[in-house]
Design a protein around this motif. Sequence first.
Motif, PDB file in Angstrom:
ATOM      1  N   GLU A 182       0.833  -1.203   0.000  1.00 42.78           N
ATOM      2  CA  GLU A 182       0.000   0.000   0.000  1.00 42.78           C
ATOM      3  C   GLU A 182       0.871   1.257   0.000  1.00 42.78           C
ATOM      4  OE1 GLU A 182      -4.028  -0.682   2.205  1.00 42.78           O
ATOM      5  OE2 GLU A 182      -2.467  -1.568   3.473  1.00 42.78           O
ATOM      6  N   SER A 183       1.535   1.486  -1.106  1.00 42.60           N
ATOM      7  CA  SER A 183       2.499   2.591  -1.182  1.00 42.60           C
ATOM      8  C   SER A 183       1.837   3.943  -0.954  1.00 42.60           C
ATOM      9  CB  SER A 183       3.206   2.576  -2.537  1.00 42.60           C
ATOM     10  OG  SER A 183       2.277   2.680  -3.597  1.00 42.60           O
ATOM     11  N   HIS A 184       0.573   4.090  -1.330  1.00 42.49           N
ATOM     12  CA  HIS A 184      -0.114   5.369  -1.142  1.00 42.49           C
ATOM     13  C   HIS A 184      -0.287   5.710   0.336  1.00 42.49           C
ATOM     14  CE1 HIS A 184      -3.221   2.339  -0.815  1.00 42.49           C
ATOM     15  NE2 HIS A 184      -4.055   3.231  -0.308  1.00 42.49           N
ATOM     16  N   LEU A 185      -0.295   4.674   1.198  1.00 38.04           N
ATOM     17  CA  LEU A 185      -0.359   4.903   2.641  1.00 38.04           C
ATOM     18  C   LEU A 185       1.031   4.937   3.266  1.00 38.04           C
ATOM     19  CD1 LEU A 185      -3.383   2.642   3.664  1.00 38.04           C
ATOM     20  CD2 LEU A 185      -3.371   5.107   3.238  1.00 38.04           C
ATOM     21  N   LEU A 186       1.929   4.116   2.767  1.00 42.42           N
ATOM     22  CA  LEU A 186       3.283   4.080   3.315  1.00 42.42           C
ATOM     23  C   LEU A 186       3.983   5.427   3.185  1.00 42.42           C
ATOM     24  CD1 LEU A 186       4.531   0.620   1.995  1.00 42.42           C
ATOM     25  CD2 LEU A 186       3.841   1.179   4.338  1.00 42.42           C
ATOM     26  N   HIS A 187       3.664   6.200   2.162  1.00 40.66           N
ATOM     27  CA  HIS A 187       4.302   7.508   1.962  1.00 40.66           C
ATOM     28  C   HIS A 187       3.997   8.487   3.092  1.00 40.66           C
ATOM     29  CE1 HIS A 187       4.846   6.975  -2.664  1.00 40.66           C
ATOM     30  NE2 HIS A 187       5.805   6.422  -1.961  1.00 40.66           N
ATOM     31  N   ARG A 188       2.857   8.291   3.747  1.00 37.73           N
ATOM     32  CA  ARG A 188       2.512   9.216   4.838  1.00 37.73           C
ATOM     33  C   ARG A 188       2.408   8.511   6.192  1.00 37.73           C
ATOM     34  NH1 ARG A 188      -3.238   9.812   5.517  1.00 37.73           N
ATOM     35  NH2 ARG A 188      -4.450   8.476   4.144  1.00 37.73           N
ATOM     36  N   ALA A 189       3.055   7.364   6.278  1.00 35.72           N
ATOM     37  CA  ALA A 189       3.002   6.565   7.501  1.00 35.72           C
ATOM     38  C   ALA A 189       4.285   6.706   8.314  1.00 35.72           C
ATOM     39  CB  ALA A 189       2.780   5.101   7.159  1.00 35.72           C
ATOM     40  N   LEU A 190       4.121   6.650   9.631  1.00 33.96           N
ATOM     41  CA  LEU A 190       5.243   6.527  10.556  1.00 33.96           C
ATOM     42  C   LEU A 190       5.109   5.157  11.208  1.00 33.96           C
ATOM     43  CD1 LEU A 190       7.690   7.963  11.901  1.00 33.96           C
ATOM     44  CD2 LEU A 190       6.123   8.565  13.762  1.00 33.96           C
ATOM     45  N   ALA A 191       5.931   4.222  10.783  1.00 32.59           N
ATOM     46  CA  ALA A 191       5.829   2.846  11.255  1.00 32.59           C
ATOM     47  C   ALA A 191       6.328   2.720  12.688  1.00 32.59           C
ATOM     48  CB  ALA A 191       6.609   1.917  10.330  1.00 32.59           C
ATOM     49  N   THR A 192       5.623   1.938  13.480  1.00 29.45           N
ATOM     50  CA  THR A 192       6.019   1.702  14.863  1.00 29.45           C
ATOM     51  C   THR A 192       6.306   0.233  15.153  1.00 29.45           C
ATOM     52  OG1 THR A 192       3.715   1.486  15.576  1.00 29.45           O
ATOM     53  CG2 THR A 192       4.707   3.687  15.697  1.00 29.45           C
ATOM     54  N   GLN A 193       5.721  -0.690  14.362  1.00 28.50           N
ATOM     55  CA  GLN A 193       5.972  -2.113  14.541  1.00 28.50           C
ATOM     56  C   GLN A 193       5.894  -2.809  13.187  1.00 28.50           C
ATOM     57  OE1 GLN A 193       3.928  -4.095  17.911  1.00 28.50           O
ATOM     58  NE2 GLN A 193       3.117  -2.086  18.441  1.00 28.50           N
ATOM     59  N   LEU A 194       6.710  -3.841  13.037  1.00 32.88           N
ATOM     60  CA  LEU A 194       6.685  -4.653  11.829  1.00 32.88           C
ATOM     61  C   LEU A 194       5.687  -5.792  11.993  1.00 32.88           C
ATOM     62  CD1 LEU A 194       7.981  -5.197   9.038  1.00 32.88           C
ATOM     63  CD2 LEU A 194       9.645  -6.656  10.222  1.00 32.88           C
ATOM     64  N   ILE A 195       4.874  -6.016  10.979  1.00 30.47           N
ATOM     65  CA  ILE A 195       3.920  -7.127  10.951  1.00 30.47           C
ATOM     66  C   ILE A 195       4.480  -8.211  10.050  1.00 30.47           C
ATOM     67  CG2 ILE A 195       1.589  -7.861  10.327  1.00 30.47           C
ATOM     68  CD1 ILE A 195       0.676  -4.968  10.801  1.00 30.47           C
ATOM     69  N   VAL A 196       4.468  -9.457  10.526  1.00 32.26           N
ATOM     70  CA  VAL A 196       4.923 -10.584   9.723  1.00 32.26           C
ATOM     71  C   VAL A 196       3.782 -11.589   9.561  1.00 32.26           C
ATOM     72  CG1 VAL A 196       7.306 -10.310  10.509  1.00 32.26           C
ATOM     73  CG2 VAL A 196       5.797 -11.930  11.690  1.00 32.26           C
ATOM     74  N   ARG A 197       3.887 -12.389   8.515  1.00 36.98           N
ATOM     75  CA  ARG A 197       2.916 -13.461   8.294  1.00 36.98           C
ATOM     76  C   ARG A 197       3.570 -14.793   8.635  1.00 36.98           C
ATOM     77  NH1 ARG A 197       1.064 -13.162   2.672  1.00 36.98           N
ATOM     78  NH2 ARG A 197       2.990 -14.277   2.210  1.00 36.98           N
ATOM     79  N   ILE A 198       2.990 -15.466   9.618  1.00 38.38           N
ATOM     80  CA  ILE A 198       3.512 -16.742  10.082  1.00 38.38           C
ATOM     81  C   ILE A 198       3.071 -17.863   9.152  1.00 38.38           C
ATOM     82  CG2 ILE A 198       3.238 -18.461  11.908  1.00 38.38           C
ATOM     83  CD1 ILE A 198       3.181 -16.217  13.914  1.00 38.38           C
ATOM     84  N   GLU A 199       4.016 -18.770   8.843  1.00 35.04           N
ATOM     85  CA  GLU A 199       3.738 -19.925   7.999  1.00 35.04           C
ATOM     86  C   GLU A 199       4.093 -21.198   8.771  1.00 35.04           C
ATOM     87  OE1 GLU A 199       2.665 -19.542   4.851  1.00 35.04           O
ATOM     88  OE2 GLU A 199       3.209 -17.477   4.310  1.00 35.04           O
ATOM     89  N   ASP A 200       3.398 -22.281   8.478  1.00 40.27           N
ATOM     90  CA  ASP A 200       3.720 -23.595   9.041  1.00 40.27           C
ATOM     91  C   ASP A 200       3.723 -23.558  10.566  1.00 40.27           C
ATOM     92  OD1 ASP A 200       4.486 -26.228   9.349  1.00 40.27           O
ATOM     93  OD2 ASP A 200       6.581 -25.867   8.843  1.00 40.27           O
ATOM     94  N   LEU A 201       2.563 -23.241  11.121  1.00 37.10           N
ATOM     95  CA  LEU A 201       2.389 -23.147  12.568  1.00 37.10           C
ATOM     96  C   LEU A 201       2.043 -24.513  13.154  1.00 37.10           C
ATOM     97  CD1 LEU A 201       2.165 -20.976  14.847  1.00 37.10           C
ATOM     98  CD2 LEU A 201      -0.282 -20.890  14.332  1.00 37.10           C
ATOM     99  N   GLN A 202       2.751 -24.913  14.200  1.00 35.21           N
ATOM    100  CA  GLN A 202       2.510 -26.205  14.835  1.00 35.21           C
ATOM    101  C   GLN A 202       2.495 -26.056  16.352  1.00 35.21           C
ATOM    102  OE1 GLN A 202       5.390 -29.082  13.549  1.00 35.21           O
ATOM    103  NE2 GLN A 202       4.984 -28.750  11.359  1.00 35.21           N
ATOM    104  N   PRO A 203       1.488 -26.637  17.043  1.00 32.51           N
ATOM    105  CA  PRO A 203       1.506 -26.613  18.516  1.00 32.51           C
ATOM    106  C   PRO A 203       2.751 -27.323  19.036  1.00 32.51           C
ATOM    107  CG  PRO A 203      -0.633 -27.323  17.671  1.00 32.51           C
ATOM    108  CD  PRO A 203       0.310 -27.325  16.508  1.00 32.51           C
ATOM    109  N   ALA A 204       3.356 -26.758  20.074  1.00 38.02           N
ATOM    110  CA  ALA A 204       4.540 -27.376  20.659  1.00 38.02           C
ATOM    111  C   ALA A 204       4.172 -28.701  21.322  1.00 38.02           C
ATOM    112  CB  ALA A 204       5.179 -26.442  21.674  1.00 38.02           C
ATOM    113  N   GLN A 205       5.074 -29.647  21.269  1.00 38.28           N
ATOM    114  CA  GLN A 205       4.853 -30.953  21.863  1.00 38.28           C
ATOM    115  C   GLN A 205       5.420 -30.996  23.271  1.00 38.28           C
ATOM    116  OE1 GLN A 205       3.065 -33.292  20.165  1.00 38.28           O
ATOM    117  NE2 GLN A 205       2.882 -31.688  18.600  1.00 38.28           N
ATOM    118  N   GLY A 206       4.641 -31.545  24.167  1.00 38.01           N
ATOM    119  CA  GLY A 206       5.118 -31.740  25.525  1.00 38.01           C
ATOM    120  C   GLY A 206       4.915 -30.598  26.428  1.00 38.01           C
TER     121      GLY A 206
END
Length: 206
Positions: A182-206
């Motif tokens: 969304e470059s039209h918004l990024l030009h006037r944005a002040l970022a405070t946190q990075l958002i990532v997309r999680i892949e291959d999520l698995q519940p921990a064992q044990g």
Amino acid sequence: MTGPAAAGTAPRKPYVTPYAEESLDLPLAFEWADGTPRLTYRDALPQERMFGTLWARCGTAREGKIQWHLVHTQRQRRCMLKRLCRVCGGPATDPDTGRVWWIVPASLAGDFRSPWPTAHPPTCKAHMAEALTACPYLRREAPIVCTVGDYSPVGVLANLYGEDDGGRVVETRHQIPVGLEESHLLHRALATQLIVRIEDLQPAQG
């Protein structure tokens, strides 16, 4: 990220939590870049722009009163990019499996096969119990301890700015998600946190 420790114990100083002395003035201004007005600092440095947007400045002293309800922009982004623990700042990757340890709110996890975005950094295995005990957000969200196969940046949490009739820089939107496309918004944005997309999520064992 976490709250104060119980009475009689010293509070941990979590890596992604800022301190009062790390708050800085933000000399915001607009400049023209490729025919488009773009948010900048009056004394901007090249490293203050990443993923097509300006990032909030923060000090690095780690002194003063801990601001439990806030997130340190640079350390949060560093945790995301380098796969570091939000509690201690050390590696959050399991040395045996290569997977990344993460605490996932059950309300957001849904189908473990589906990727989903988050602004919450990983947590190393050694500090899982501490994070689960101390963090009010995680306690509210019925957390699940998981491992993640991979993840990638997809957006930022940001404040949007414009100019009023007098040419002064003013905030128009507060802490909204903005996609990296969304470059039209990024030009006037002040970022405070990075958002990532999680892949291959698995519940921990044990």
